[in-house]
Design an enzyme around this catalytic site. Structure first.
Site, PDB file in Angstrom:
ATOM      1  N   CYS A 122       9.986   3.767  11.624  1.00 35.85           N
ATOM      2  CA  CYS A 122       8.771   4.579  11.717  1.00 35.85           C
ATOM      3  C   CYS A 122       9.097   5.949  12.325  1.00 35.85           C
ATOM      4  O   CYS A 122       8.466   6.938  12.004  1.00 35.85           O
ATOM      5  CB  CYS A 122       7.733   3.865  12.550  1.00 35.85           C
ATOM      6  SG  CYS A 122       8.353   3.355  14.152  1.00 35.85           S
ATOM      7  N   LYS A 156       1.060 -12.639  13.272  1.00 37.18           N
ATOM      8  CA  LYS A 156       1.323 -12.760  11.832  1.00 37.18           C
ATOM      9  C   LYS A 156       2.474 -11.841  11.473  1.00 37.18           C
ATOM     10  O   LYS A 156       2.338 -10.622  11.448  1.00 37.18           O
ATOM     11  CB  LYS A 156       0.106 -12.393  10.975  1.00 37.18           C
ATOM     12  CG  LYS A 156       0.331 -12.923   9.547  1.00 37.18           C
ATOM     13  CD  LYS A 156      -0.397 -12.204   8.478  1.00 37.18           C
ATOM     14  CE  LYS A 156       0.264 -10.975   7.941  1.00 37.18           C
ATOM     15  NZ  LYS A 156       1.578 -11.173   7.289  1.00 37.18           N
ATOM     16  N   SER A 174       1.722   0.250   8.079  1.00 37.54           N
ATOM     17  CA  SER A 174       1.411   1.490   7.362  1.00 37.54           C
ATOM     18  C   SER A 174       0.014   2.003   7.705  1.00 37.54           C
ATOM     19  O   SER A 174      -0.863   1.234   8.125  1.00 37.54           O
ATOM     20  CB  SER A 174       1.504   1.239   5.859  1.00 37.54           C
ATOM     21  OG  SER A 174       0.570   0.239   5.503  1.00 37.54           O
ATOM     22  N   GLU A 218       5.758   9.442   3.870  1.00 36.55           N
ATOM     23  CA  GLU A 218       6.752   8.589   4.516  1.00 36.55           C
ATOM     24  C   GLU A 218       7.505   7.795   3.438  1.00 36.55           C
ATOM     25  O   GLU A 218       6.899   7.081   2.648  1.00 36.55           O
ATOM     26  CB  GLU A 218       6.057   7.610   5.474  1.00 36.55           C
ATOM     27  CG  GLU A 218       7.050   6.761   6.234  1.00 36.55           C
ATOM     28  CD  GLU A 218       6.370   5.738   7.145  1.00 36.55           C
ATOM     29  OE1 GLU A 218       5.427   5.069   6.713  1.00 36.55           O
ATOM     30  OE2 GLU A 218       6.820   5.617   8.304  1.00 36.55           O
ATOM     31  N   TRP A 220       8.233  -5.683   8.981  1.00 37.26           N
ATOM     32  CA  TRP A 220       9.508  -6.391   8.848  1.00 37.26           C
ATOM     33  C   TRP A 220      10.691  -5.576   9.350  1.00 37.26           C
ATOM     34  O   TRP A 220      11.798  -6.091   9.426  1.00 37.26           O
ATOM     35  CB  TRP A 220       9.747  -6.718   7.363  1.00 37.26           C
ATOM     36  CG  TRP A 220       9.367  -5.569   6.468  1.00 37.26           C
ATOM     37  CD1 TRP A 220       8.174  -5.422   5.801  1.00 37.26           C
ATOM     38  CD2 TRP A 220      10.126  -4.385   6.182  1.00 37.26           C
ATOM     39  NE1 TRP A 220       8.148  -4.206   5.132  1.00 37.26           N
ATOM     40  CE2 TRP A 220       9.336  -3.556   5.341  1.00 37.26           C
ATOM     41  CE3 TRP A 220      11.392  -3.927   6.560  1.00 37.26           C
ATOM     42  CZ2 TRP A 220       9.779  -2.317   4.876  1.00 37.26           C
ATOM     43  CZ3 TRP A 220      11.818  -2.694   6.094  1.00 37.26           C
ATOM     44  CH2 TRP A 220      11.010  -1.911   5.266  1.00 37.26           C
ATOM     45  N   TYR A 245     -12.113  -3.908   8.882  1.00 38.85           N
ATOM     46  CA  TYR A 245     -12.384  -5.323   9.199  1.00 38.85           C
ATOM     47  C   TYR A 245     -13.147  -5.422  10.520  1.00 38.85           C
ATOM     48  O   TYR A 245     -14.072  -6.219  10.655  1.00 38.85           O
ATOM     49  CB  TYR A 245     -11.077  -6.123   9.367  1.00 38.85           C
ATOM     50  CG  TYR A 245     -10.132  -6.151   8.186  1.00 38.85           C
ATOM     51  CD1 TYR A 245     -10.589  -6.079   6.872  1.00 38.85           C
ATOM     52  CD2 TYR A 245      -8.753  -6.278   8.388  1.00 38.85           C
ATOM     53  CE1 TYR A 245      -9.697  -6.124   5.803  1.00 38.85           C
ATOM     54  CE2 TYR A 245      -7.865  -6.332   7.332  1.00 38.85           C
ATOM     55  CZ  TYR A 245      -8.333  -6.237   6.045  1.00 38.85           C
ATOM     56  OH  TYR A 245      -7.452  -6.285   5.011  1.00 38.85           O
ATOM     57  N   GLU A 252      -0.243   1.211  15.488  1.00 40.17           N
ATOM     58  CA  GLU A 252       1.054   1.914  15.514  1.00 40.17           C
ATOM     59  C   GLU A 252       1.458   2.100  14.058  1.00 40.17           C
ATOM     60  O   GLU A 252       1.840   1.127  13.398  1.00 40.17           O
ATOM     61  CB  GLU A 252       2.124   1.059  16.216  1.00 40.17           C
ATOM     62  CG  GLU A 252       1.870   0.785  17.665  1.00 40.17           C
ATOM     63  CD  GLU A 252       2.239   1.952  18.555  1.00 40.17           C
ATOM     64  OE1 GLU A 252       2.760   2.962  18.049  1.00 40.17           O
ATOM     65  OE2 GLU A 252       1.984   1.853  19.759  1.00 40.17           O
TER      66      GLU A 252
HETATM   67  P1  NAD Z   1       2.450  -2.841   5.954  1.00 43.36           P
HETATM   68  O1  NAD Z   1       1.350  -2.018   6.512  1.00 43.36           O
HETATM   69  O2  NAD Z   1       2.510  -3.028   4.479  1.00 43.36           O
HETATM   70  O3  NAD Z   1       2.414  -4.319   6.575  1.00 43.36           O
HETATM   71  C1  NAD Z   1       2.381  -4.532   7.958  1.00 43.36           C
HETATM   72  C2  NAD Z   1       1.701  -5.859   8.233  1.00 43.36           C
HETATM   73  O4  NAD Z   1       0.363  -5.814   7.735  1.00 43.36           O
HETATM   74  C3  NAD Z   1       2.366  -7.058   7.543  1.00 43.36           C
HETATM   75  O5  NAD Z   1       2.326  -8.169   8.406  1.00 43.36           O
HETATM   76  C4  NAD Z   1       1.479  -7.287   6.341  1.00 43.36           C
HETATM   77  O6  NAD Z   1       1.483  -8.622   5.882  1.00 43.36           O
HETATM   78  C5  NAD Z   1       0.112  -6.917   6.870  1.00 43.36           C
HETATM   79  N1  NAD Z   1      -0.815  -6.500   5.824  1.00 43.36           N
HETATM   80  C6  NAD Z   1      -0.531  -5.914   4.628  1.00 43.36           C
HETATM   81  N2  NAD Z   1      -1.650  -5.686   3.928  1.00 43.36           N
HETATM   82  C7  NAD Z   1      -2.677  -6.141   4.682  1.00 43.36           C
HETATM   83  C8  NAD Z   1      -4.086  -6.179   4.521  1.00 43.36           C
HETATM   84  N3  NAD Z   1      -4.673  -5.726   3.406  1.00 43.36           N
HETATM   85  N4  NAD Z   1      -4.840  -6.705   5.512  1.00 43.36           N
HETATM   86  C9  NAD Z   1      -4.269  -7.172   6.637  1.00 43.36           C
HETATM   87  N5  NAD Z   1      -2.947  -7.176   6.850  1.00 43.36           N
HETATM   88  C10 NAD Z   1      -2.151  -6.663   5.891  1.00 43.36           C
HETATM   89  O7  NAD Z   1       3.786  -2.221   6.515  1.00 43.36           O
HETATM   90  P2  NAD Z   1       5.291  -2.659   6.248  1.00 43.36           P
HETATM   91  O8  NAD Z   1       5.660  -2.287   4.864  1.00 43.36           O
HETATM   92  O9  NAD Z   1       5.490  -4.076   6.661  1.00 43.36           O
HETATM   93  O10 NAD Z   1       6.059  -1.730   7.317  1.00 43.36           O
HETATM   94  C11 NAD Z   1       6.295  -0.395   7.093  1.00 43.36           C
HETATM   95  C12 NAD Z   1       5.291   0.474   7.804  1.00 43.36           C
HETATM   96  O11 NAD Z   1       5.237   0.150   9.182  1.00 43.36           O
HETATM   97  C13 NAD Z   1       5.694   1.937   7.755  1.00 43.36           C
HETATM   98  O12 NAD Z   1       4.575   2.736   7.485  1.00 43.36           O
HETATM   99  C14 NAD Z   1       6.218   2.196   9.161  1.00 43.36           C
HETATM  100  O13 NAD Z   1       6.192   3.532   9.565  1.00 43.36           O
HETATM  101  C15 NAD Z   1       5.316   1.339   9.968  1.00 43.36           C
HETATM  102  N6  NAD Z   1       5.899   1.083  11.291  1.00 43.36           N
HETATM  103  C16 NAD Z   1       5.359   1.698  12.380  1.00 43.36           C
HETATM  104  C17 NAD Z   1       5.904   1.504  13.652  1.00 43.36           C
HETATM  105  C18 NAD Z   1       5.318   2.146  14.877  1.00 43.36           C
HETATM  106  O14 NAD Z   1       5.599   1.665  15.982  1.00 43.36           O
HETATM  107  N7  NAD Z   1       4.526   3.190  14.783  1.00 43.36           N
HETATM  108  C19 NAD Z   1       7.020   0.679  13.796  1.00 43.36           C
HETATM  109  C20 NAD Z   1       7.549   0.068  12.669  1.00 43.36           C
HETATM  110  C21 NAD Z   1       6.978   0.281  11.422  1.00 43.36           C
END
Ligand code: NAD
Length: 500
Positions: free
Chosen positions: A310, A199, A253, A404, A175, A263, A275
């Protein structure tokens, strides 16, 4: 910065009428099955604005059946539809039309982003939307400039090495930059001839749905680009496990990245690109060309987007001899940062994205105290706001130095020489980004070579261009977004050998 005044943004927010259904096979449709059981019945989930805690919409929440519909549509569009078979110049034209429509609706999209995840409106418009439009146009232009190879294999044969689109791509994104992260995946995947199911995160579906409406208006064929909303554990997981998905392009994350690898292992060994997060070191040497600029950039870097970045330079490694000077300037900047309503165009930092995330970030502020770091400024604000927060006297083993936080919380560590700085910088599971500030050319090269990070900035931070790859080393993931290299994630090389 947007020229729309604060009052006008608030009026538009009150009149909000966003798309709320999934976008599957070129049209909007509600959920057809319960997310948890798959039984019939329309299911929705609330979208809560961190700005004021108000529910601004209820969106359809996908169960496995809805994900299956979306993957089915993308599958048909790839296997039998026109998109992968179009001349690249036609794909380019469609992507350019889409970019034009995003530009037309730029303010509307910026408003949706600002409301759903709390980004200041001037940054949603001026930074995020600009990046999204630029990304769509960049990959549109690339679409019809790909060349295949014919290696010289001798007189008796003709070898062709061609790039083919891999298939159905599931893009699962966070997000914090909801549309930029999506565009970094969607644009190269579509340019390459793949079809996509996006998604978005639970917190930020509204901007993604509007993007989908514009894709249809731009004339992308049904099924080429689909959006399903839903919980990660249900909709994200269903995508990760689906046998009809060929590629997962994930940003989020490290924890969820691990799920996607599982999966894939438990289903069809789909290709998974990750990423992930970071704990990026920002090294300031005493010979930095401009210490004030280094301090200002360090402050900007950690407080930009409320630290929900990130690549945030969340570990400041500063040489002991200049630490006081640098820190004083960062603290002064923290004190003048305009924290407030994201719809106010003068706001520089909005709220954190959700109550859950706010609680998590505050737990790190408490951990900093408990572990013996010194709070120099910041701490909780009202509602979901957090004041720009700086800890010094941080030691490498402390949680605020290792994990983080994804909030506006800076951990400051001091060092005595460049070798120690590099050791501290690399003392992390992550490897997304790093920076070094020095006037010495050799130090700049030597240190940047020693840093295990996908991007190293010298005397700057967060600079970039669509032409340069972006991604992580170590547990920050693998594969690269942006640049020509991203096309490799969505294409397969085929060798055709002809004996003459
Ligand atoms: P998140 O991992 O909680 O969620 C990311 C996505 O994964 C969402 O769409 C979420 O619905 C989905 N998701 C969550 N649990 C899942 C599961 N069990 N199975 C499948 N899909 C699932 O991350 P967040 O809180 O939305 O974002 C923050 C994280 O994103 C931080 O760790 C940040 O560093 C990382 N991030 C990385 C980059 C990059 O380019 N490296 C850029 C932006 C954010």
């Amino acid at each position: 910065m947007t020229g729309v005044p604060y009052e006008e943004w608030r009026g538009r927010a009150d009149r909000l009428a966003p798309y709320t259904d999934h976008h599957i096979d070129g049209t909007f449709s509600p959920s057809t099955g319960s997310p948890s059981t798959g039984s019939p019945g329309e299911m929705t989930m609330p979208v809560v604005s961190p700005r004021d805690g108000r529910t601004i919409a209820h969106v359809a929440a996908a169960g496995a059946a809805d994900v299956d519909r979306a993957v089915g549509a993308a599958r048909r569009a790839f296997d039998d539809g026109p998109w992968p078979r179009l001349a690249p110049a036609e794909r380019k034209a469609a992507l350019l039309r889409w970019a034009d429509l995003v530009e037309r609706d730029r303010e509307e999209l910026a408003l949706l982003i600002s409301l759903e995840m709390g980004k200041p409106i001037s940054e949603a418009d001026g930074i995020e939307l600009r990046a999204v439009i630029g990304c769509l146009r960049w990959y549109a232009e690339v679409a019809d400039k790909q060349l295949d190879e014919s290696p010289q294999t001798g007189e008796g044969s003709l070898a062709l090495v061609t790039r083919e689109p891999t298939g159905v791509v599931a893009a699962v994104v966070p997000w914090n930059f909801p549309l930029t992260m999506a565009a970094w995946k969607i644009a190269p995947a579509l340019a390459a001839g793949c079809t996509v199911v996006l998604k978005p995160a639970e917190e930020s579906p509204l901007s993604a749905l509007h993007l989908a409406a514009l894709a249809a208006e731009a004339g992308l064929p049904p099924g080429a680009f689909n959006v399903v909303n839903g919980a990660g554990e249900i909709a994200g997981r269903a995508l990760g496990e689906h046998p009809g998905v060929d590629v997962v392009a994930f940003t989020g994350s490290a924890e969820v990245g691990r799920h996607f690898l599982r999966y894939a292992a438990d289903s069809n060994l789909k290709r998974v690109w990750l990423e992930l997060g970071g704990k990026s070191p920002n090294i300031i040497l005493p010979d930095a060309p401009d210490l004030d600029a280094a301090a200002d950039t360090a402050a900007w870097g950690i407080f930009f987007n409320a630290g929900e970045m990130c690549t945030a330079p969340s570990r400041l490694l500063v040489h002991r001899s200049v630490a006081d000077r640098v820190l004083e300037r960062i603290i002064a900047r923290a004190g003048t940062l305009r924290v407030g309503d994201p719809l106010d165009p003068s706001t520089e930092m909005g709220p954190l994205v959700s109550a859950r995330h706010h609680k998590r970030v505050l737990s790190y502020v408490a951990a900093g105290h408990d572990d013996g770091a010194r709070l120099r400024t910041g701490g909780p604000g009202d509602g979901l706001f957090l004041q720009p927060t700086v800890f010094d006297q941080v030691k490498p083993g402390m949680r605020i130095a290792r994990e983080e936080i994804f909030g506006p919380v800076l951990a400051v560590l001091e060092f005595d020489d460049a070798d120690e700085a590099v050791r501290l910088a690399n003392d992390t599971d992550y490897g997304l980004a790093a920076a070094v500030w020095t006037s010495d050319l050799s130090s700049a090269h030597r240190i940047s070579r020693s840093l295990k990070a996908g991007t190293v900035w010298v005397n700057c931070y967060e600079e970039g261009d669509m032409s340069v790859p972006f991604g992580g080393m170590k547990q920050s993931g693998h594969g690269r977004d942006k640049s020509l290299h991203a096309l490799g994630k969505y294409t397969d090389l085929k060798t055709t050998w002809i004996t003459l």
